[in-house]
Design an enzyme around this catalytic site. Structure first.
Site, short mmCIF file in Angstrom:
data_model
loop_
_atom_site.label_atom_id
_atom_site.label_comp_id
_atom_site.label_asym_id
_atom_site.label_seq_id
_atom_site.Cartn_x
_atom_site.Cartn_y
_atom_site.Cartn_z
N SER A 174 0.81 -1.21 0.00
CA SER A 174 0.00 0.00 0.00
C SER A 174 0.85 1.27 0.00
O SER A 174 2.08 1.22 0.02
CB SER A 174 -0.94 -0.02 1.21
OG SER A 174 -1.79 -1.14 1.15
N HIS A 175 0.16 2.39 0.01
CA HIS A 175 0.80 3.70 -0.11
C HIS A 175 1.78 3.97 1.03
O HIS A 175 1.55 3.62 2.18
CB HIS A 175 -0.26 4.81 -0.17
CG HIS A 175 -1.15 4.85 1.03
ND1 HIS A 175 -0.79 5.44 2.23
CD2 HIS A 175 -2.40 4.38 1.22
CE1 HIS A 175 -1.77 5.34 3.09
NE2 HIS A 175 -2.76 4.69 2.51
N ASN A 176 2.90 4.61 0.67
CA ASN A 176 3.91 5.08 1.62
C ASN A 176 4.61 3.97 2.39
O ASN A 176 5.25 4.22 3.41
CB ASN A 176 3.32 6.09 2.61
CG ASN A 176 2.93 7.38 1.93
OD1 ASN A 176 1.77 7.55 1.53
ND2 ASN A 176 3.88 8.30 1.80
#
Length: 363
Positions: A245-247
């Site tokens: 997922s993001h980051n």
């Protein structure tokens, strides 16, 4: 291609016990191996199969040989003794059996490449590939049919991207990266802010960075960051059907096995192994040299040099004790019911009138 056992020994840095002149033409598993092939044993439980295998030679570790002195005597079996039999096996498969693909250089007429894109030398860009604006494609890059690469991307030298992979805008991919079919990199992360009635989509305006020598399996998704970067550090190997997922940041030379899910902003250290089906919640940190067992659920930080297992994940020694208890729960429940019944009987006796208790004692 045929090689003598001695030549193979020199190639992998091993020692021959037996006939060094034996000709080996390939590598096979211990159950299927035939004469003229070499197999390997990396676990004691396969020693019992030595009498059945028809392999001409067997790769073993020094420890396995020393703890089984009769190993080399069985049917006059030749051994190739290596410190890492599994690694030797991999190298010999590559040497004897693997045919490195060859790629036709050039750009197929059906490819759609924006005029602002920069294309390196000796590339192989197949049919129906799309390359967006201001994207840089390095030297010797191979793009299989129907690959889509968006705007402002960088694809490093010697990278191979297999059919139907999608690389979203602003993605940076390093050198010698392999991306298998149907993988998606740089897609929007799953971020929504509740507004009281529904959910407001949080724009994902960061990027995704894949460093050098990363392998990514088929049907894997790596999201772009909300702000900043989602980063996969160099040397990491990611299996098929993984979601990152993001980051998220994944450290160098880590292994992420299929069906792993890593939630947003998690930090994964160097040389970490996440076994199949493991789930990592967001905003936690996993230290270096950590192993997380299959189908484990990690909900808290894990310090370096630990092995965790279970859901929720606990240190492996503690979780093994928990599993022992879980197996005994039905018997423990029956025992508790018996205790409850006895306690109830004692309470009923203690609640009898005094004269009744005296009568019972006289009797």
């Amino acid at each position: 291609m045929e090689k003598t056992l001695q030549e193979l020994s020199e190639y992998v840095g091993g020692t021959v016990i037996g006939d060094p002149s034996i000709k080996i033409r390939g590598v096979m598993g211990i159950d299927d191996a035939q004469e003229g092939y070499i197999t390997f044993i990396s676990n004691d439980k396969y020693i019992k199969k030595i009498d059945q295998t028809k392999a001409s030679a067997i790769i073993v570790s020094p420890k396995l040989k020393d703890t089984n002195p009769s190993l080399s005597q069985k049917r006059e079996r030749s051994l190739l003794v290596c410190n890492n039999p599994y690694l030797a096996f991999a190298k010999l498969v590559e040497l004897l059996m693997y045919k490195k693909p060859t790629y036709t250089k050039g750009i197929d007429d059906s490819a759609r490449i924006d005029k602002t894109a920069v294309i390196g030398q000796d590339v192989s860009i197949r049919s129906y590939v799309t390359v967006g604006q201001n994207t840089h494609i390095g030297n010797r890059v191979v793009l299989y049919p129907c690959v889509y690469i968006g705007d402002n991307c960088i694809i490093g030298d010697d990278t191979i991207i297999y059919p139907n992979a999608v690389i979203y805008d602003d993605t940076v991919i390093g050198k010698r990266v392999t991306i298998h079919g149907n993988t998606v990199i740089g897609s929007s992360g799953f971020g929504y802010a509740p507004d009281g009635q529904s959910y407001y989509k949080i724009p994902q305006v960061g990027t995704t960075v894949i460093e050098d020598d990363v392998d990514i399996g088929a049907n894997t998704t790596i999201n772009r960051a909300v702000l900043g970067e989602t980063i996969i550090r160099k040397g990491t190997k990611i299996d098929s059907q993984v979601v990152i997922s993001h980051n998220v940041e994944v450290g160098e030379n880590s292994l992420i096995v299929s069906q792993v899910g890593i939630a947003g902003s998690a930090r994964i250290g160097k040389h970490v192994t996440l076994a199949g089906g493991a789930g990592i919640v967001g905003h936690i940190q996993i230290g270096d040299n950590v192993t997380v067992g299959g189908y484990s659920g990690v909900i808290n930080d894990i310090p370096s040099n630990e092995t965790y297992l279970g859901a929720p994940a606990l240190p492996i020694k503690r979780m093994r004790r928990c599993y022992v208890i879980i197996e005994k729960l039905p018997e423990m429940r029956e025992y508790m019911k018996t205790l409850e019944k006895r306690i109830k009987q004692l309470e009923e006796r203690n609640n009898l009138p005094q004269n009744t208790q005296n009568t019972q004692r006289r009797q």
